[in-house]
Design a protein around this motif. Structure first.
Motif, PDB file in Angstrom:
ATOM      1  N   MET A 126      52.578   0.198  19.203  1.00  0.00           N
ATOM      2  CA  MET A 126      52.147   0.777  20.456  1.00  0.00           C
ATOM      3  C   MET A 126      50.968   1.730  20.254  1.00  0.00           C
ATOM      4  N   ALA A 127      51.070   2.605  19.242  1.00  0.00           N
ATOM      5  CA  ALA A 127      50.011   3.579  18.980  1.00  0.00           C
ATOM      6  C   ALA A 127      48.735   2.879  18.520  1.00  0.00           C
ATOM      7  N   ALA A 128      48.885   1.784  17.768  1.00  0.00           N
ATOM      8  CA  ALA A 128      47.714   1.045  17.292  1.00  0.00           C
ATOM      9  C   ALA A 128      46.949   0.432  18.454  1.00  0.00           C
ATOM     10  N   ASN A 129      47.679  -0.082  19.441  1.00  0.00           N
ATOM     11  CA  ASN A 129      47.022  -0.658  20.618  1.00  0.00           C
ATOM     12  C   ASN A 129      46.282   0.407  21.414  1.00  0.00           C
ATOM     13  N   ALA A 130      46.875   1.581  21.530  1.00  0.00           N
ATOM     14  CA  ALA A 130      46.238   2.679  22.255  1.00  0.00           C
ATOM     15  C   ALA A 130      44.957   3.115  21.539  1.00  0.00           C
ATOM     16  N   THR A 131      45.018   3.159  20.224  1.00  0.00           N
ATOM     17  CA  THR A 131      43.843   3.540  19.444  1.00  0.00           C
ATOM     18  C   THR A 131      42.743   2.494  19.599  1.00  0.00           C
ATOM     19  N   ARG A 132      43.136   1.219  19.531  1.00  0.00           N
ATOM     20  CA  ARG A 132      42.170   0.136  19.698  1.00  0.00           C
ATOM     21  C   ARG A 132      41.501   0.203  21.067  1.00  0.00           C
ATOM     22  N   GLU A 133      42.297   0.467  22.088  1.00  0.00           N
ATOM     23  CA  GLU A 133      41.753   0.558  23.440  1.00  0.00           C
ATOM     24  C   GLU A 133      40.797   1.738  23.572  1.00  0.00           C
ATOM     25  N   SER A 134      41.150   2.865  22.968  1.00  0.00           N
ATOM     26  CA  SER A 134      40.282   4.035  23.059  1.00  0.00           C
ATOM     27  C   SER A 134      38.982   3.805  22.297  1.00  0.00           C
ATOM     28  N   LEU A 162      32.188   0.941  24.555  1.00  0.00           N
ATOM     29  CA  LEU A 162      31.641   0.512  25.835  1.00  0.00           C
ATOM     30  C   LEU A 162      30.809   1.628  26.473  1.00  0.00           C
ATOM     31  N   VAL A 163      31.291   2.853  26.404  1.00  0.00           N
ATOM     32  CA  VAL A 163      30.556   3.992  26.958  1.00  0.00           C
ATOM     33  C   VAL A 163      29.234   4.166  26.222  1.00  0.00           C
ATOM     34  N   ILE A 164      29.259   4.079  24.896  1.00  0.00           N
ATOM     35  CA  ILE A 164      28.044   4.225  24.099  1.00  0.00           C
ATOM     36  C   ILE A 164      27.049   3.118  24.438  1.00  0.00           C
ATOM     37  N   ALA A 165      27.539   1.890  24.581  1.00  0.00           N
ATOM     38  CA  ALA A 165      26.670   0.761  24.917  1.00  0.00           C
ATOM     39  C   ALA A 165      26.051   0.933  26.305  1.00  0.00           C
ATOM     40  N   ARG A 166      26.834   1.435  27.257  1.00  0.00           N
ATOM     41  CA  ARG A 166      26.306   1.642  28.614  1.00  0.00           C
ATOM     42  C   ARG A 166      25.257   2.747  28.631  1.00  0.00           C
ATOM     43  N   GLU A 167      25.476   3.798  27.843  1.00  0.00           N
ATOM     44  CA  GLU A 167      24.485   4.867  27.764  1.00  0.00           C
ATOM     45  C   GLU A 167      23.175   4.338  27.179  1.00  0.00           C
ATOM     46  N   ALA A 168      23.271   3.534  26.126  1.00  0.00           N
ATOM     47  CA  ALA A 168      22.075   2.949  25.509  1.00  0.00           C
ATOM     48  C   ALA A 168      21.367   2.022  26.488  1.00  0.00           C
ATOM     49  N   ALA A 169      22.132   1.234  27.227  1.00  0.00           N
ATOM     50  CA  ALA A 169      21.540   0.327  28.216  1.00  0.00           C
ATOM     51  C   ALA A 169      20.856   1.107  29.340  1.00  0.00           C
ATOM     52  N   GLY A 170      21.387   2.264  29.668  1.00  0.00           N
ATOM     53  CA  GLY A 170      20.789   3.111  30.696  1.00  0.00           C
ATOM     54  C   GLY A 170      19.431   3.663  30.284  1.00  0.00           C
TER      55      GLY A 170
END
Length: 120
Positions: free
Chosen positions: A1-9, A15-23
């Motif tokens: 369960m914790a591994a999935n949460a870490t993977r998602e985070s 995704l946030v970093i990629a969107r900032e770069a795309a901006g």
């Protein structure tokens, strides 16, 4: 369960970093245009008869005339250009992009790392 949460985070952070770069893409595109249009090489190189010391304008013309196939852009030239732009951003560029001066300066600071990350 914790591994999935870490993977998602981690995925969300990426995704946030990629969107900032795309901006920043629009700002980087305009800076690239200005770099190609106005970067001048040092005094040690012989000036082009048409473009003078504007190194990349001359190289683009040679490529258009089919004298060269590839134009190599020296990252040291880009870095020198950007260090000048950080100190004194072009007012016309600020006006055309319609962004605050601070935002453009931050985008300029990140441009080299964005180029290097996208080249991998």
């Amino acid at each position: 369960m914790a591994a999935n949460a870490t993977r998602e985070s981690v995925a969300k952070n990426a995704l946030v970093i990629a969107r900032e770069a795309a901006g920043r893409f629009g700002q980087h595109k305009e800076l690239c245009k200005k770099f190609i249009r106005s970067f001048e090489s040092g005094r040690e190189t012989q000036p082009d008869f048409k473009f003078g010391r504007r190194k990349y304008k001359a190289l683009l013309q040679r490529a258009a005339n089919h004298h060269v196939e590839t134009i190599a852009v020296d990252l040291n030239d880009v870095e020198a250009f950007l260090s000048h732009e950080i100190q004194d951003p072009d007012p016309m560029l600020l006006e055309s992009l319609q962004v605050p001066k601070v935002q453009l300066q931050q985008s300029i600071e990140l441009m080299i790392s964005d180029i290097e990350e996208n080249a991998l």
